[in-house]
Enzyme design. Sequence first.
Site, short mmCIF file in Angstrom:
data_model
loop_
_atom_site.label_atom_id
_atom_site.label_comp_id
_atom_site.label_asym_id
_atom_site.label_seq_id
_atom_site.Cartn_x
_atom_site.Cartn_y
_atom_site.Cartn_z
N LYS A 57 0.60 -1.10 -0.02
CA LYS A 57 -0.10 0.00 -0.12
C LYS A 57 0.86 1.13 0.14
CE LYS A 57 -3.98 2.04 2.46
NZ LYS A 57 -4.86 1.76 3.60
N SER A 74 -9.69 1.96 2.39
CA SER A 74 -8.74 2.78 1.70
C SER A 74 -7.56 1.80 1.04
CB SER A 74 -7.97 3.39 2.44
OG SER A 74 -7.31 3.02 3.49
N SER A 126 -10.21 -0.23 6.42
CA SER A 126 -9.72 0.11 5.34
C SER A 126 -9.08 -1.29 4.65
CB SER A 126 -8.63 1.10 5.35
OG SER A 126 -9.44 2.37 5.42
#
Length: 479
Positions: A83, A159, A183
């Site tokens: 990420k 996210s 997320s």
Amino acid sequence: MANDDLIYKTATEISALFRKRKLSPVEYMAAVIARSEAAQKKINAFTFTHYDEAMDLAKQAEAKFMKRDGRVGVLEGLPIAVKDESWIAGKPTSYGSLTVGKGYVPDRTSPNNERILKAGAIVHARTATPEFSCASYTHSRLWGVTRNPWNRRYTPGGSSGGSGAALAAGMAPLATGSDIGGSIRIPAGASGVVGYKPPYGRNPDDPPFNLDPYCHTGPMARSIQDAILLQNVMCGPSPHDIASLRPKLRLPTEYKPIKGWKIAYSFDLGIYDVDAEVVANMKKALRVFKNLGATVEEVDLGWTRDAIDTGMRHLEHLFGTQLALTAKKHSKIMTTYARNFARKGAKSKASDFFKSMEGAVRMYDTFGPMLEKYDVFICPTNAAPAVKADFDENKDVVRINGKVSPLPKVLAWCMTTPFNTLSRCPVLAVPTGHASNDVPTSIQIIGRTYSDADVFRAGIAYETAIGGWYGSRKARPVL
């Protein structure tokens, strides 16, 4: 072996082939990169890519496997998508924000990434995230819109949306995520993959949010065994994180059956409107648990809308305050959703944060005693399969079963944040099927505080009973 079948093998299977010298890390990396280049054009799951370096590292991994001393890491040669919010020294990190841009290069590596690299994994790409990871969908002014591989009109969630989309599209066998309001689990649910939110402190995090109990880093994968593989690398105490737990917990990959278990469930947590197809697919999942010999009972937690407001008060006070500081200088180039979060953060008071702590106490006063009577608790991951890929909370509404949700738009379609409030409970998100629009649906399996193995035991039993995911071409998205 056709490349499509190769790239959808689990990381565990690929690693076994490497060790038996039946597959080269170079061959596999080339297949993953080819798939990534093709899929990226359609779903935009990646930000930075490191393909040339990844191929060089795959050659080095191949050489290690050819030696006879057996000195290879547990993740040796496996591509992993990380990420785009954590650090890798010498490589850019953008946080999905124009306020940072593409030129920020940290001089240190985050504890989780350091462990992943030490275990031999190869970071071939960074995954897209909404600006500063503050939305349940993934689009930013810096990188554009990330789309769901199953239906590109919809979001893969956020996210950690780039991670979820990349896994579903075959662009990586493993990915990392972080979870402050859902997320990891939101994109796991919307993308049809596995996501794990460990208990607070189980995995180290970067400062200062390592001190926020809502914050959790964790693994995402296409199988539960792969999630365990990565979780066992990520977890454990770090000298750079005072909140990280001792001793290191190593999860087994094989578990006893769950016959005789008692499982509690709720379709709506007493709070949400839940899409009819989400409910129908969860009912199918509950039947699987019944067939495995578990007793399955619906429970009333006694929660009210205050359970949602509790989470939002916490997030706005801590996370929103950080965004408010950024917005003082950069508001004009920030996204709508980030500015909204910053505005709420600027208004938050210490009394609001105190109310969030009181709310957490009330929630656990019913949830904790309930779980003393049951082995795990199950509810949907998301109340709706997904919102639009380019969802704009200033213009759009969240509509479920034909009704506009009265909940805060950023999380109105997600049922995850209550378990950030109950942050010491482990939560595993697993797929349950698809809605009529082809977007996946999902359940969360929640365990007692710090009882990580319980949720994996239930998850493995379920996954084994249904035969897993992505095993056939019909079970994969068409891109």
